[in-house]
Scaffold this motif. Structure first.
Motif, PDB file in Angstrom:
ATOM      1  N   ARG A 224      31.494  27.428   1.212  1.00 27.59           N
ATOM      2  CA  ARG A 224      32.297  28.575   1.628  1.00 27.59           C
ATOM      3  C   ARG A 224      33.594  28.153   2.283  1.00 27.59           C
ATOM      4  O   ARG A 224      34.625  28.819   2.141  1.00 27.59           O
ATOM      5  CB  ARG A 224      31.471  29.477   2.540  1.00 27.59           C
ATOM      6  CG  ARG A 224      30.500  30.332   1.723  1.00 27.59           C
ATOM      7  CD  ARG A 224      29.315  30.766   2.521  1.00 27.59           C
ATOM      8  NE  ARG A 224      28.411  31.656   1.812  1.00 27.59           N
ATOM      9  CZ  ARG A 224      27.277  31.272   1.217  1.00 27.59           C
ATOM     10  NH1 ARG A 224      26.942  29.996   1.204  1.00 27.59           N
ATOM     11  NH2 ARG A 224      26.506  32.154   0.615  1.00 27.59           N
TER      12      ARG A 224
ATOM     13  N   GLU B 157      35.933  27.253  -0.469  1.00 28.91           N
ATOM     14  CA  GLU B 157      36.434  28.425  -1.189  1.00 28.91           C
ATOM     15  C   GLU B 157      37.288  29.329  -0.325  1.00 28.91           C
ATOM     16  O   GLU B 157      38.021  30.177  -0.839  1.00 28.91           O
ATOM     17  CB  GLU B 157      35.246  29.212  -1.770  1.00 28.91           C
ATOM     18  CG  GLU B 157      34.580  28.459  -2.905  1.00 28.91           C
ATOM     19  CD  GLU B 157      33.267  29.094  -3.360  1.00 28.91           C
ATOM     20  OE1 GLU B 157      32.927  30.177  -2.864  1.00 28.91           O
ATOM     21  OE2 GLU B 157      32.607  28.489  -4.227  1.00 28.91           O
ATOM     22  N   ASN B 158      37.198  29.162   0.976  1.00 25.79           N
ATOM     23  CA  ASN B 158      37.973  29.989   1.900  1.00 25.79           C
ATOM     24  C   ASN B 158      38.598  29.133   2.988  1.00 25.79           C
ATOM     25  O   ASN B 158      38.292  29.298   4.175  1.00 25.79           O
ATOM     26  CB  ASN B 158      37.077  31.048   2.563  1.00 25.79           C
ATOM     27  CG  ASN B 158      36.333  31.901   1.559  1.00 25.79           C
ATOM     28  OD1 ASN B 158      36.859  32.892   1.071  1.00 25.79           O
ATOM     29  ND2 ASN B 158      35.112  31.512   1.232  1.00 25.79           N
TER      30      ASN B 158
ATOM     31  N   ILE C 214      39.113  29.627   7.052  1.00 31.31           N
ATOM     32  CA  ILE C 214      38.141  30.591   7.587  1.00 31.31           C
ATOM     33  C   ILE C 214      37.714  30.176   8.993  1.00 31.31           C
ATOM     34  O   ILE C 214      37.795  28.994   9.348  1.00 31.31           O
ATOM     35  CB  ILE C 214      36.910  30.682   6.641  1.00 31.31           C
ATOM     36  CG1 ILE C 214      36.051  31.919   6.973  1.00 31.31           C
ATOM     37  CG2 ILE C 214      36.095  29.390   6.700  1.00 31.31           C
ATOM     38  CD1 ILE C 214      34.921  32.157   5.977  1.00 31.31           C
TER      39      ILE C 214
ATOM     40  N   LYS D  11      33.420  34.377  10.883  1.00 28.67           N
ATOM     41  CA  LYS D  11      33.366  34.953   9.538  1.00 28.67           C
ATOM     42  C   LYS D  11      32.374  34.206   8.660  1.00 28.67           C
ATOM     43  O   LYS D  11      31.701  34.787   7.818  1.00 28.67           O
ATOM     44  CB  LYS D  11      34.759  34.931   8.874  1.00 28.67           C
ATOM     45  CG  LYS D  11      35.815  35.728   9.601  1.00 28.67           C
ATOM     46  CD  LYS D  11      35.496  37.219   9.664  1.00 28.67           C
ATOM     47  CE  LYS D  11      36.275  37.918  10.792  1.00 28.67           C
ATOM     48  NZ  LYS D  11      35.622  39.161  11.250  1.00 28.67           N
TER      49      LYS D  11
ATOM     50  N   MET E  29      29.303  35.825   6.676  1.00 25.33           N
ATOM     51  CA  MET E  29      29.190  35.616   5.237  1.00 25.33           C
ATOM     52  C   MET E  29      27.823  35.075   4.844  1.00 25.33           C
ATOM     53  O   MET E  29      27.194  35.534   3.899  1.00 25.33           O
ATOM     54  CB  MET E  29      30.220  34.557   4.831  1.00 25.33           C
ATOM     55  CG  MET E  29      31.266  35.036   3.894  1.00 25.33           C
ATOM     56  SD  MET E  29      32.475  33.689   3.737  1.00 25.33           S
ATOM     57  CE  MET E  29      32.908  33.944   2.039  1.00 25.33           C
TER      58      MET E  29
ATOM     59  N   ARG F 267      40.789  27.408  12.899  1.00 29.82           N
ATOM     60  CA  ARG F 267      40.653  27.528  11.448  1.00 29.82           C
ATOM     61  C   ARG F 267      40.024  26.266  10.852  1.00 29.82           C
ATOM     62  O   ARG F 267      40.351  25.154  11.256  1.00 29.82           O
ATOM     63  CB  ARG F 267      42.004  27.812  10.794  1.00 29.82           C
ATOM     64  CG  ARG F 267      42.675  29.057  11.338  1.00 29.82           C
ATOM     65  CD  ARG F 267      43.738  29.621  10.414  1.00 29.82           C
ATOM     66  NE  ARG F 267      44.142  30.957  10.848  1.00 29.82           N
ATOM     67  CZ  ARG F 267      43.487  32.059  10.527  1.00 29.82           C
ATOM     68  NH1 ARG F 267      42.428  31.987   9.739  1.00 29.82           N
ATOM     69  NH2 ARG F 267      43.897  33.244  10.968  1.00 29.82           N
TER      70      ARG F 267
END
Lengths: 150, 150
Positions: free
Chosen positions: A38, A41-42, A45, A49, A53, A87
């Motif tokens: 994840r 892919e993000n 993030i 979050k 998810m 982040r």
DNA sequence: CATATTTTGTTGTAATTGCAACAAAAATTT
DNA sequence: AAATTTTTGTTGCAATTACAACAAAATATG
């Protein structure tokens, strides 16, 4: 009404168990693949979050991310506009594993769908997304302390 | 091919989290409901079969059962014909909780299926059983040390 | 704009989880 | 019938998990 919960639980535990065993070859310990895909892919993030998810407790996500960072799969960077958040980005080492995770997932997915017609598989996928939407509402609510009455 | 694995994982974790929170009111700690329902429905079952059914490691099942016994939800009895196995039965205390577990499951199941037509729900249930059958074969094989090639 | 609430993050603690390695009984093979 | 393999169970670890309780920054409310 037919019970789908137990089947989902059994499938999920079996799949997770398989993935955990297989990803040890890439030095990922239990559960880490969930986070790493994840994050890849993000990129950017934040922990909060990620937890939402994946549907795990915030503190579990925090510790999983901490360990991924310690093992150089990801980095946490300060945000220029927000002092509170950090982040998360994959490192090169992290990004390199991503294709293996996807390969494994695709293989398991293909095994899972054996013997299902294209139409059945399509309905299954659509239905599961709806189920997930339904359940995540209750999850968020129960997590916050709300009591369901039944 | 549409990915169904992640949806299944998310749904399962959310459902498990909800159940764990809700069953605390009945003094069951994390995961115990999984074992207790199955013991109630299969009195005399042994640990090994429980683990297979639930899809957890044998040693995890052993410890969950041990704790259920310590807290008087179940008892382990020696088998007259087989010195190795110990058959597991719910106590009265254990049996009393069973209806609550079922109620909770039925409620979650109903929430899960909201917005699905009867036909969709039916296809979903049938498809999930097939998926479970497909995946459990790989699980058992990988658990025993077999390497999947992909 | 000051106060209250929500968001995001952390740390302490207690618990479940699973792998490894072992043991003994049962089942299978030779 | 003896030897091998499989089944079932246990215990010692090392790790993940999540609840509780706290803090600080950001957002919302009066």
């Amino acid at each position: 009404m037919k019970d789908i919960l137990r089947e989902i639980g059994m499938i999920a535990r079996a799949l997770d168990s398989i993935s955990n065993i297989e990803f040890k070859a890439h030095d990922l310990t239990k559960g880490q693949y969930l986070y790493l895909v994840r994050i890849c892919e993000n990129p950017g993030i934040i922990q909060e979050k990620l937890a939402e998810m994946i549907k795990v407790d915030r503190t579990s996500a925090a510790r999983a991310v901490e360990k991924l960072e310690k093992n150089n799969f990801i980095v946490k960077e300060a945000d220029p506009d927000n002092k509170k958040i950090r982040r998360i980005f994959p490192t090169d080492k992290g990004s390199e594993i991503y294709p293996f995770i996807i390969k494994e997932h695709e293989y398991s997915n293909q095994i899972a769908l054996q013997g299902l017609s294209d139409q059945e598989a399509e309905i299954l996928a659509v239905a599961l997304e709806k189920v997930r939407n339904n359940i995540e509402k209750d999850w968020e609510s129960v997590k916050k302390g709300h009591k369901r009455v039944y």
